[in-house]
Design a protein around this motif. Structure first.
Motif, PDB file in Angstrom:
ATOM      1  N   LEU A  86      30.486  76.212 133.798  1.00 19.11           N
ATOM      2  CA  LEU A  86      30.422  75.037 132.930  1.00 19.11           C
ATOM      3  C   LEU A  86      30.862  75.290 131.492  1.00 19.11           C
ATOM      4  O   LEU A  86      31.686  74.524 130.971  1.00 19.11           O
ATOM      5  N   PRO A  87      30.380  76.326 130.800  1.00 23.79           N
ATOM      6  CA  PRO A  87      30.767  76.468 129.387  1.00 23.79           C
ATOM      7  C   PRO A  87      32.280  76.556 129.193  1.00 23.79           C
ATOM      8  O   PRO A  87      32.837  75.894 128.320  1.00 23.79           O
ATOM      9  N   ARG A  88      32.937  77.342 130.016  1.00 25.29           N
ATOM     10  CA  ARG A  88      34.387  77.491 129.846  1.00 25.29           C
ATOM     11  C   ARG A  88      35.107  76.189 130.185  1.00 25.29           C
ATOM     12  O   ARG A  88      35.977  75.749 129.452  1.00 25.29           O
ATOM     13  N   VAL A  89      34.758  75.575 131.309  1.00 28.01           N
ATOM     14  CA  VAL A  89      35.430  74.347 131.731  1.00 28.01           C
ATOM     15  C   VAL A  89      35.162  73.228 130.729  1.00 28.01           C
ATOM     16  O   VAL A  89      36.066  72.455 130.400  1.00 28.01           O
ATOM     17  N   LEU A  90      33.955  73.153 130.209  1.00 30.14           N
ATOM     18  CA  LEU A  90      33.627  72.143 129.212  1.00 30.14           C
ATOM     19  C   LEU A  90      34.504  72.330 127.974  1.00 30.14           C
ATOM     20  O   LEU A  90      34.986  71.356 127.392  1.00 30.14           O
ATOM     21  N   GLY A  91      34.745  73.576 127.602  1.00 31.45           N
ATOM     22  CA  GLY A  91      35.611  73.869 126.459  1.00 31.45           C
ATOM     23  C   GLY A  91      37.059  73.502 126.686  1.00 31.45           C
ATOM     24  O   GLY A  91      37.828  73.335 125.742  1.00 31.45           O
ATOM     25  N   GLU A  92      37.463  73.348 127.947  1.00 28.53           N
ATOM     26  CA  GLU A  92      38.840  72.993 128.283  1.00 28.53           C
ATOM     27  C   GLU A  92      39.063  71.480 128.301  1.00 28.53           C
ATOM     28  O   GLU A  92      40.198  71.025 128.401  1.00 28.53           O
ATOM     29  N   LEU A  93      37.988  70.705 128.206  1.00 26.15           N
ATOM     30  CA  LEU A  93      38.117  69.245 128.182  1.00 26.15           C
ATOM     31  C   LEU A  93      38.550  68.776 126.797  1.00 26.15           C
ATOM     32  O   LEU A  93      38.419  69.502 125.810  1.00 26.15           O
ATOM     33  N   SER A  94      39.017  67.534 126.726  1.00 29.18           N
ATOM     34  CA  SER A  94      39.356  66.948 125.428  1.00 29.18           C
ATOM     35  C   SER A  94      38.083  66.834 124.599  1.00 29.18           C
ATOM     36  O   SER A  94      36.978  66.756 125.152  1.00 29.18           O
ATOM     37  N   PRO A  95      38.216  66.808 123.273  1.00 28.94           N
ATOM     38  CA  PRO A  95      37.019  66.673 122.430  1.00 28.94           C
ATOM     39  C   PRO A  95      36.206  65.413 122.771  1.00 28.94           C
ATOM     40  O   PRO A  95      34.980  65.440 122.763  1.00 28.94           O
ATOM     41  N   GLU A  96      36.892  64.308 123.096  1.00 31.05           N
ATOM     42  CA  GLU A  96      36.214  63.055 123.441  1.00 31.05           C
ATOM     43  C   GLU A  96      35.382  63.220 124.718  1.00 31.05           C
ATOM     44  O   GLU A  96      34.222  62.811 124.773  1.00 31.05           O
ATOM     45  N   ASP A  97      35.970  63.845 125.758  1.00 32.06           N
ATOM     46  CA  ASP A  97      35.243  64.073 127.011  1.00 32.06           C
ATOM     47  C   ASP A  97      34.089  65.043 126.803  1.00 32.06           C
ATOM     48  O   ASP A  97      32.988  64.840 127.303  1.00 32.06           O
ATOM     49  N   ARG A  98      34.362  66.112 126.058  1.00 36.39           N
ATOM     50  CA  ARG A  98      33.326  67.119 125.807  1.00 36.39           C
ATOM     51  C   ARG A  98      32.146  66.501 125.064  1.00 36.39           C
ATOM     52  O   ARG A  98      30.989  66.747 125.398  1.00 36.39           O
ATOM     53  N   GLU A  99      32.424  65.634 124.089  1.00 37.14           N
ATOM     54  CA  GLU A  99      31.361  64.976 123.331  1.00 37.14           C
ATOM     55  C   GLU A  99      30.515  64.079 124.237  1.00 37.14           C
ATOM     56  O   GLU A  99      29.282  64.109 124.181  1.00 37.14           O
ATOM     57  N   ALA A 100      31.160  63.297 125.099  1.00 36.65           N
ATOM     58  CA  ALA A 100      30.430  62.388 125.996  1.00 36.65           C
ATOM     59  C   ALA A 100      29.536  63.171 126.951  1.00 36.65           C
ATOM     60  O   ALA A 100      28.364  62.825 127.142  1.00 36.65           O
ATOM     61  N   ILE A 101      30.064  64.235 127.553  1.00 33.65           N
ATOM     62  CA  ILE A 101      29.290  65.058 128.488  1.00 33.65           C
ATOM     63  C   ILE A 101      28.146  65.759 127.758  1.00 33.65           C
ATOM     64  O   ILE A 101      27.002  65.759 128.214  1.00 33.65           O
ATOM     65  N   THR A 102      28.451  66.350 126.624  1.00 31.72           N
ATOM     66  CA  THR A 102      27.438  67.102 125.880  1.00 31.72           C
ATOM     67  C   THR A 102      26.287  66.194 125.433  1.00 31.72           C
ATOM     68  O   THR A 102      25.115  66.509 125.655  1.00 31.72           O
ATOM     69  N   LEU A 103      26.629  65.060 124.836  1.00 31.60           N
ATOM     70  CA  LEU A 103      25.581  64.183 124.317  1.00 31.60           C
ATOM     71  C   LEU A 103      24.747  63.543 125.422  1.00 31.60           C
ATOM     72  O   LEU A 103      23.527  63.524 125.352  1.00 31.60           O
ATOM     73  N   CYS A 104      25.417  63.010 126.459  1.00 32.17           N
ATOM     74  CA  CYS A 104      24.678  62.261 127.488  1.00 32.17           C
ATOM     75  C   CYS A 104      24.083  63.157 128.571  1.00 32.17           C
ATOM     76  O   CYS A 104      22.934  62.977 128.954  1.00 32.17           O
ATOM     77  N   ASP A 105      24.855  64.099 129.081  1.00 32.55           N
ATOM     78  CA  ASP A 105      24.392  64.872 130.234  1.00 32.55           C
ATOM     79  C   ASP A 105      23.678  66.168 129.879  1.00 32.55           C
ATOM     80  O   ASP A 105      22.841  66.633 130.641  1.00 32.55           O
ATOM     81  N   ILE A 106      23.992  66.727 128.738  1.00 30.26           N
ATOM     82  CA  ILE A 106      23.342  67.992 128.373  1.00 30.26           C
ATOM     83  C   ILE A 106      22.184  67.746 127.400  1.00 30.26           C
ATOM     84  O   ILE A 106      21.086  68.241 127.591  1.00 30.26           O
ATOM     85  N   GLU A 107      22.432  66.911 126.383  1.00 28.45           N
ATOM     86  CA  GLU A 107      21.385  66.643 125.391  1.00 28.45           C
ATOM     87  C   GLU A 107      20.492  65.473 125.773  1.00 28.45           C
ATOM     88  O   GLU A 107      19.477  65.235 125.135  1.00 28.45           O
ATOM     89  N   GLY A 108      20.876  64.695 126.794  1.00 27.73           N
ATOM     90  CA  GLY A 108      20.027  63.618 127.299  1.00 27.73           C
ATOM     91  C   GLY A 108      20.072  62.322 126.511  1.00 27.73           C
ATOM     92  O   GLY A 108      19.189  61.478 126.652  1.00 27.73           O
ATOM     93  N   LEU A 109      21.096  62.133 125.690  1.00 22.25           N
ATOM     94  CA  LEU A 109      21.241  60.892 124.944  1.00 22.25           C
ATOM     95  C   LEU A 109      21.565  59.756 125.914  1.00 22.25           C
ATOM     96  O   LEU A 109      22.353  59.940 126.840  1.00 22.25           O
ATOM     97  N   SER A 110      20.976  58.602 125.731  1.00 23.95           N
ATOM     98  CA  SER A 110      21.281  57.464 126.609  1.00 23.95           C
ATOM     99  C   SER A 110      22.685  56.969 126.301  1.00 23.95           C
ATOM    100  O   SER A 110      23.227  57.192 125.211  1.00 23.95           O
ATOM    101  N   GLN A 111      23.270  56.263 127.258  1.00 27.08           N
ATOM    102  CA  GLN A 111      24.609  55.728 127.035  1.00 27.08           C
ATOM    103  C   GLN A 111      24.591  54.659 125.943  1.00 27.08           C
ATOM    104  O   GLN A 111      25.562  54.516 125.208  1.00 27.08           O
TER     105      GLN A 111
END
Length: 180
Positions: free
Chosen positions: A101-126
């Motif tokens: 996950l860490p490497r693949v997440l780093g390969e995503l666009s900043p927009e995708d990485r932000e959405a995944i990090t905030l919602c799926d990793i940090e638990g922010l609601s949509q």
């Protein structure tokens, strides 16, 4: 309070029939209808401030029924300990896949990485993501869905994820961290 009593007398029998047709236990039907009227007491002006009281009562009843069905759907009967061991074995490849996950997440666009990090990793609601980024809720949901799809595609490709006949992760090739 008078508006609630008037609504009780006018709509209680019809509302009870509606709810009782959708739940097997008559006591639970009575409890759900009482919950509808209890929620009416929590309104600022009670039901006096509601233009169409009947529609409001039925909408609240529908929402309570939906919540009830959702809660019931999530229950999984547990018979004995061997079943738990089987579940743990099924989860092991997916848990191990987190190495990629860490490497693949780093390969995503900043927009995708932000959405995944905030919602799926940090638990922010949509909704909170939408508010934070100045987006509408549908736009935020679309962004998260697209980001999840691209993350999955990148995980499958980069980590050579393979699935069993049921669609569960069975194996993959770990990737070293970037720069390693």
């Amino acid at each position: 309070m008078k508006c609630i009593l008037d609504a009780w007398h006018a709509h209680h029998p019809e509302l009870l029939r509606f709810v009782a047709a959708r739940v097997p236990d008559s006591q639970e039907a009575h409890d759900l209808v009482q919950e509808v009227f209890l929620r009416a007491t929590r309104l600022d002006q009670g039901l006096c401030g509601v233009e169409n009281r009947r529609a409001w009562l039925f909408q609240v009843a529908r929402n309570l029924l939906i919540d009830r069905y959702r809660m019931a759907r999530d229950e999984i009967p547990l018979d004995d300990e061997p079943a738990l061991a089987d579940v743990a074995d099924d989860l092991a490849p997916v848990e191990a896949l987190s190495q990629c996950l860490p490497r693949v997440l780093g390969e995503l666009s900043p927009e995708d990485r932000e959405a995944i990090t905030l919602c799926d990793i940090e638990g922010l609601s949509q909704q909170a993501l939408a508010d934070r980024l100045g987006l509408s809720l549908p736009a935020a949901k679309s962004r998260v869905q697209r980001a999840r799809r691209r993350l999955r595609e990148q995980m499958v490709s980069a980590c050579q994820v393979q699935f069993d006949e049921l669609g569960h992760v069975c194996c993959f090739v770990p990737r070293p961290p970037a720069g390693g």
